[in-house]
Motif scaffolding. Structure first.
Motif, PDB file in Angstrom:
ATOM      1  N   ALA A   1       0.835  -1.202   0.000  1.00  0.00           N
ATOM      2  CA  ALA A   1       0.000   0.000   0.000  1.00  0.00           C
ATOM      3  C   ALA A   1       0.871   1.254   0.000  1.00  0.00           C
ATOM      4  O   ALA A   1       0.616   2.194  -0.769  1.00  0.00           O
ATOM      5  N   GLN A   2       1.905   1.272   0.828  1.00  0.00           N
ATOM      6  CA  GLN A   2       2.837   2.405   0.830  1.00  0.00           C
ATOM      7  C   GLN A   2       3.535   2.514  -0.523  1.00  0.00           C
ATOM      8  O   GLN A   2       3.749   3.615  -1.032  1.00  0.00           O
ATOM      9  N   GLY A   3       3.898   1.376  -1.085  1.00  0.00           N
ATOM     10  CA  GLY A   3       4.566   1.358  -2.374  1.00  0.00           C
ATOM     11  C   GLY A   3       3.710   1.934  -3.479  1.00  0.00           C
ATOM     12  O   GLY A   3       4.190   2.722  -4.310  1.00  0.00           O
ATOM     13  N   LEU A   4       2.447   1.553  -3.521  1.00  0.00           N
ATOM     14  CA  LEU A   4       1.533   2.085  -4.535  1.00  0.00           C
ATOM     15  C   LEU A   4       1.440   3.606  -4.442  1.00  0.00           C
ATOM     16  O   LEU A   4       1.495   4.304  -5.447  1.00  0.00           O
ATOM     17  N   GLU A   5       1.297   4.097  -3.217  1.00  0.00           N
ATOM     18  CA  GLU A   5       1.196   5.539  -3.018  1.00  0.00           C
ATOM     19  C   GLU A   5       2.479   6.248  -3.449  1.00  0.00           C
ATOM     20  O   GLU A   5       2.438   7.278  -4.126  1.00  0.00           O
ATOM     21  N   ALA A   6       3.619   5.677  -3.082  1.00  0.00           N
ATOM     22  CA  ALA A   6       4.904   6.286  -3.441  1.00  0.00           C
ATOM     23  C   ALA A   6       5.113   6.296  -4.951  1.00  0.00           C
ATOM     24  O   ALA A   6       5.604   7.280  -5.512  1.00  0.00           O
ATOM     25  N   ILE A   7       4.742   5.215  -5.621  1.00  0.00           N
ATOM     26  CA  ILE A   7       4.889   5.148  -7.082  1.00  0.00           C
ATOM     27  C   ILE A   7       4.034   6.219  -7.754  1.00  0.00           C
ATOM     28  O   ILE A   7       4.488   6.916  -8.660  1.00  0.00           O
ATOM     29  N   GLN A   8       2.795   6.366  -7.299  1.00  0.00           N
ATOM     30  CA  GLN A   8       1.904   7.363  -7.894  1.00  0.00           C
ATOM     31  C   GLN A   8       2.401   8.780  -7.641  1.00  0.00           C
ATOM     32  O   GLN A   8       2.328   9.641  -8.519  1.00  0.00           O
ATOM     33  N   THR A   9       2.915   9.017  -6.452  1.00  0.00           N
ATOM     34  CA  THR A   9       3.337  10.360  -6.066  1.00  0.00           C
ATOM     35  C   THR A   9       4.699  10.745  -6.635  1.00  0.00           C
ATOM     36  O   THR A   9       4.881  11.851  -7.146  1.00  0.00           O
ATOM     37  N   LEU A  10       5.660   9.818  -6.545  1.00  0.00           N
ATOM     38  CA  LEU A  10       7.048  10.155  -6.846  1.00  0.00           C
ATOM     39  C   LEU A  10       7.494   9.828  -8.273  1.00  0.00           C
ATOM     40  O   LEU A  10       8.564  10.272  -8.695  1.00  0.00           O
ATOM     41  N   LYS A  11       6.719   9.034  -8.986  1.00  0.00           N
ATOM     42  CA  LYS A  11       7.039   8.692 -10.383  1.00  0.00           C
ATOM     43  C   LYS A  11       8.501   8.237 -10.540  1.00  0.00           C
ATOM     44  O   LYS A  11       9.297   8.893 -11.222  1.00  0.00           O
ATOM     45  N   PRO A  12       8.853   7.103  -9.944  1.00  0.00           N
ATOM     46  CA  PRO A  12      10.255   6.656  -9.985  1.00  0.00           C
ATOM     47  C   PRO A  12      10.667   6.141 -11.359  1.00  0.00           C
ATOM     48  O   PRO A  12       9.831   5.790 -12.188  1.00  0.00           O
ATOM     49  N   ASP A  13      11.976   6.071 -11.559  1.00  0.00           N
ATOM     50  CA  ASP A  13      12.537   5.457 -12.755  1.00  0.00           C
ATOM     51  C   ASP A  13      12.702   3.950 -12.549  1.00  0.00           C
ATOM     52  O   ASP A  13      12.677   3.187 -13.505  1.00  0.00           O
ATOM     53  N   LEU A  14      12.893   3.559 -11.288  1.00  0.00           N
ATOM     54  CA  LEU A  14      13.208   2.176 -10.945  1.00  0.00           C
ATOM     55  C   LEU A  14      12.554   1.816  -9.622  1.00  0.00           C
ATOM     56  O   LEU A  14      12.531   2.633  -8.699  1.00  0.00           O
ATOM     57  N   VAL A  15      12.030   0.591  -9.539  1.00  0.00           N
ATOM     58  CA  VAL A  15      11.440   0.082  -8.295  1.00  0.00           C
ATOM     59  C   VAL A  15      12.060  -1.272  -7.982  1.00  0.00           C
ATOM     60  O   VAL A  15      12.116  -2.152  -8.845  1.00  0.00           O
ATOM     61  N   PHE A  16      12.533  -1.418  -6.759  1.00  0.00           N
ATOM     62  CA  PHE A  16      12.937  -2.716  -6.225  1.00  0.00           C
ATOM     63  C   PHE A  16      11.752  -3.214  -5.417  1.00  0.00           C
ATOM     64  O   PHE A  16      11.301  -2.532  -4.494  1.00  0.00           O
ATOM     65  N   LEU A  17      11.239  -4.399  -5.761  1.00  0.00           N
ATOM     66  CA  LEU A  17       9.985  -4.873  -5.179  1.00  0.00           C
ATOM     67  C   LEU A  17      10.109  -6.291  -4.646  1.00  0.00           C
ATOM     68  O   LEU A  17      10.486  -7.212  -5.379  1.00  0.00           O
TER      69      LEU A  17
ATOM     70  N   LYS B   1       2.703   1.022 -16.235  1.00  0.00           N
ATOM     71  CA  LYS B   1       3.977   1.012 -15.524  1.00  0.00           C
ATOM     72  C   LYS B   1       4.997   1.807 -16.326  1.00  0.00           C
ATOM     73  O   LYS B   1       5.333   1.436 -17.436  1.00  0.00           O
ATOM     74  N   THR B   2       5.470   2.886 -15.745  1.00  0.00           N
ATOM     75  CA  THR B   2       6.417   3.774 -16.424  1.00  0.00           C
ATOM     76  C   THR B   2       7.805   3.680 -15.802  1.00  0.00           C
ATOM     77  O   THR B   2       8.618   4.578 -15.994  1.00  0.00           O
ATOM     78  N   PHE B   3       8.060   2.631 -15.070  1.00  0.00           N
ATOM     79  CA  PHE B   3       9.331   2.469 -14.373  1.00  0.00           C
ATOM     80  C   PHE B   3       9.914   1.089 -14.679  1.00  0.00           C
ATOM     81  O   PHE B   3       9.207   0.182 -15.089  1.00  0.00           O
ATOM     82  N   HIS B   4      11.210   0.980 -14.479  1.00  0.00           N
ATOM     83  CA  HIS B   4      11.867  -0.324 -14.568  1.00  0.00           C
ATOM     84  C   HIS B   4      11.657  -1.034 -13.237  1.00  0.00           C
ATOM     85  O   HIS B   4      11.451  -0.385 -12.200  1.00  0.00           O
ATOM     86  N   LEU B   5      11.737  -2.360 -13.249  1.00  0.00           N
ATOM     87  CA  LEU B   5      11.406  -3.146 -12.069  1.00  0.00           C
ATOM     88  C   LEU B   5      12.460  -4.206 -11.817  1.00  0.00           C
ATOM     89  O   LEU B   5      12.878  -4.907 -12.748  1.00  0.00           O
ATOM     90  N   ILE B   6      12.876  -4.307 -10.563  1.00  0.00           N
ATOM     91  CA  ILE B   6      13.747  -5.392 -10.130  1.00  0.00           C
ATOM     92  C   ILE B   6      13.063  -6.075  -8.957  1.00  0.00           C
ATOM     93  O   ILE B   6      12.767  -5.426  -7.943  1.00  0.00           O
ATOM     94  N   PHE B   7      12.780  -7.359  -9.113  1.00  0.00           N
ATOM     95  CA  PHE B   7      12.176  -8.118  -8.018  1.00  0.00           C
ATOM     96  C   PHE B   7      13.253  -8.520  -7.027  1.00  0.00           C
ATOM     97  O   PHE B   7      14.353  -8.928  -7.414  1.00  0.00           O
ATOM     98  N   THR B   8      12.921  -8.424  -5.754  1.00  0.00           N
ATOM     99  CA  THR B   8      13.808  -8.892  -4.690  1.00  0.00           C
ATOM    100  C   THR B   8      13.009  -9.887  -3.858  1.00  0.00           C
ATOM    101  O   THR B   8      11.964  -9.552  -3.320  1.00  0.00           O
ATOM    102  N   THR B   9      13.498 -11.108  -3.792  1.00  0.00           N
ATOM    103  CA  THR B   9      12.777 -12.131  -3.038  1.00  0.00           C
ATOM    104  C   THR B   9      13.737 -13.235  -2.614  1.00  0.00           C
ATOM    105  O   THR B   9      14.748 -13.469  -3.280  1.00  0.00           O
ATOM    106  N   ALA B  10      13.399 -13.888  -1.541  1.00  0.00           N
ATOM    107  CA  ALA B  10      14.199 -15.019  -1.061  1.00  0.00           C
ATOM    108  C   ALA B  10      13.659 -16.340  -1.607  1.00  0.00           C
ATOM    109  O   ALA B  10      14.228 -17.388  -1.362  1.00  0.00           O
TER     110      ALA B  10
END
Length: 92
Positions: free
Chosen positions: A37-53, A72-81
């Motif tokens: 939920a915080q991530g969605l809000e930050a993406i909408q507000t800050l318009k990042p170039d890259l998201v680590f998710l 989706k207007t940003f590049h995406l890198i998934f981070t998971t174990a």
């Protein structure tokens, strides 16, 4: 490069931020989010170039979160174990 870090584990966000500061000075972390939920809000507000998710998060996982973003207007890198998400992440 404006970047947002999204992971429910604070230690993972901290470690990633430290590594990015050390090895990728061109990456500017503009937000650290500890829920989808915080991530969605930050993406909408800050318009990042890259998201680590992170993929595996409580209440709303990474894939579910991405499905709520129509364009989706940003590049995406998934981070998971969890390696069993690898194929799905590559296809996404």
């Amino acid at each position: 490069m404006r970047t947002i870090l999204i992971d429910d584990e604070a230690k993972c966000v901290e470690t990633l931020r430290i590594e990015l500061n050390e090895y990728c000075p061109q990456v500017q972390v503009v937000a650290e989010c500890h829920s989808a939920a915080q991530g969605l809000e930050a993406i909408q507000t800050l318009k990042p170039d890259l998201v680590f998710l992170d993929i595996e998060m409580p209440r709303l996982g990474g894939f579910d979160m991405l499905n709520r973003i129509p364009k989706k207007t940003f590049h995406l890198i998934f981070t998971t174990a969890y390696d069993h998400y690898a194929i799905k992440a590559i296809r996404y």
